[in-house]
Design a protein around this motif. Structure first.
Motif: not given
Length: 85
Positions: A1, A4-5
């Protein structure tokens, strides 16, 4: 991950949904009811304690005082000074 996630997940977690508003309202209603019950219970105890104190005070005032036996020291003092002191 990636970052941004994670930012997207945190933004989604911070956004309030209609279900969140309903949950908060239910919590506050329950909290207010519990506080009101605690206040009622506390008021009941205070009233009962005050009523008990008034009953005990009334009984001690209305009940005649018992005749206390004279102590030996009082008897000696009275005999030394006589009956008219």
């Amino acid at each position: 991950m990636n970052d941004h996630d994670l930012d997207a997940v945190f933004a989604q977690a911070r956004a309030l949904a209609p279900a969140d508003n309903g949950a908060a309202e239910r919590f506050l209603v329950g909290h207010r009811q519990r506080r009101a019950q605690q206040r009622t219970r506390r008021t009941g105890w205070v009233g009962a304690l005050l009523a008990s104190a008034a009953a005990v005070a009334g009984l001690t005032v209305l009940r005649p005082t018992p005749e206390l036996p004279a102590s030996a020291a009082y008897g000696a003092y009275q005999s030394a000074w006589g009956d008219g002191w």
